[in-house]
Design an enzyme around this catalytic site. Sequence first.
Site, PDB file in Angstrom:
ATOM      1  N   SER A  37      44.191  43.412  49.134  1.00  0.00           N
ATOM      2  CA  SER A  37      43.026  43.260  48.243  1.00  0.00           C
ATOM      3  C   SER A  37      42.941  44.335  47.168  1.00  0.00           C
ATOM      4  CB  SER A  37      41.718  43.233  49.053  1.00  0.00           C
ATOM      5  OG  SER A  37      41.728  42.182  49.986  1.00  0.00           O
ATOM      6  N   GLY A  86      44.854  44.271  44.430  1.00  0.00           N
ATOM      7  CA  GLY A  86      45.117  43.634  43.132  1.00  0.00           C
ATOM      8  C   GLY A  86      46.589  43.510  42.790  1.00  0.00           C
ATOM      9  N   GLU A 127      52.471  33.663  49.613  1.00  0.00           N
ATOM     10  CA  GLU A 127      51.112  33.769  50.154  1.00  0.00           C
ATOM     11  C   GLU A 127      50.176  32.733  49.570  1.00  0.00           C
ATOM     12  OE1 GLU A 127      48.183  37.466  51.288  1.00  0.00           O
ATOM     13  OE2 GLU A 127      49.196  37.518  49.348  1.00  0.00           O
TER      14      GLU A 127
END
Length: 485
Positions: free
Chosen positions: A245, A247, A273
């Site tokens: 998470s 970025g 993913e």
Amino acid sequence: MQTEQYKTNKTPYQKNSNEPPELLKAPRMDDVEAMAARSLPNAIGPEKSLLSSMLQDPAEYVMKAEEMGLTPEHLYHPSHQTLYRVIKEISDGSGAIELVSLTQKLMDQGVLENIGGAAALTEIYTYAPTAAHFEHHLGIVKDKYILRNVISSCTEAITRSFEDQEEVASLLDEVEQKIFAIREGADIEQAPTVKEDIKKVLDNFEQFLADGGAPMGIKSGYNQLDTMCNGLKSGEMFVIAARPSMGKTSFVMNIIEHICLDAKMPSMFFSCEMTSEQIVQRLLFARARYAITNLRNGFKPTKSDLLRIKNAAEEIATSKLFIDDTAGISISELRAKARRKKKEEDIQVIAIDYLQLMKSTSKQAQNSREREIAEISAGLKALAKELGIPIIVLAQLNRGPENRGGTPKMSDLRESGSIEQDADMIGLLYRTAYYAEDQEQRDADDGIAELNLAKNRNGPTGSIPLTFIKELMRFETRSFESEPE
């Protein structure tokens, strides 16, 4: 009275056959040995014609042969290989190529008798009355060389198919690699000469001066990064690592957006993913600078918003961005797909999201995650060199940064040893607000981000200040003194 059995050309699938079905017959070893005993494809006459033309008019045809990529290995007969190698040595040394001095040169090197003596040299000299068919004969010689390579690769594949029956995926990958190399007219065993390397270096240096010191590689869209690494260069692997998470996907998509949409370079993105639809959605709204959160909050876009989205959609639809969203793709499958796309579309960069979601199918990797990551990492680096393009690889960090207040290190890379070794550059992405202790601090640090270039094989290391615009999923350049947008 016995009736004679009726003979017919029944297939293994036909009924009433007295023999058990055979779906596939293996090649008999005597057939393989018989093929091996046959003479390999060759063109002795055209080879002699090429050498004859070079001896009669060296200024024209030695240079022409080199320009058309003729190497000693293209010639089948050992004596012809030896003669052409000496001719090239004299030509590279700016010496005169004529019968007397060439004979002396061969004598000095002790190889005159290897080509049959002075009489054989004279015969080759007078073999071709005209050089009018030089290019045609050179094409024949190259074709025979390709056929010999095909036979060699296939023979090796047959042998290994009998001997290495447990390493099917890696065998298939190697066979495909060799066949693609033959198709490109390249000998994968042949290393470039120092003369060829120095020419490339000087050409790049001249281009660097002509461009006023602009990065020599592909520009990422982030000026400070391009300055530090001199652009994303062919054959290099750039690892961008961060905690979940942080970025990573947004950052690499910003780079791909610049390369593919702004610089108009064909690019390939492997997503282990997210689905291709999710990737395109991110790219579309980031390109249009429209907050993706608006989709969930029920906001109606303005006419200006719609126009930007429409223009961005047209740009993406007409671009040469190729997305593969195969989950848990193996290194063998990825390399095969990348080779095909390089051949078909001449892709200039590959991005992979992310390394730890890939897998290796080799037997050695089955019982060791560290060995599996090592094989994947080494395979990606080898692919970058093979295709001659940069490969950007996202990677996950372990929980080490949490123990140090968020500051990442290269050693935080999961199974880091092989990745650190193979990567040419490693960038550690970090957002300050992610580790803020309270909401007030989180709000104050919102948007502040850095890419710490912790490894740069061919340049300096250091931090690159960035601003993260969460609503747009974009990272933008920021000076150290400026406040986040």
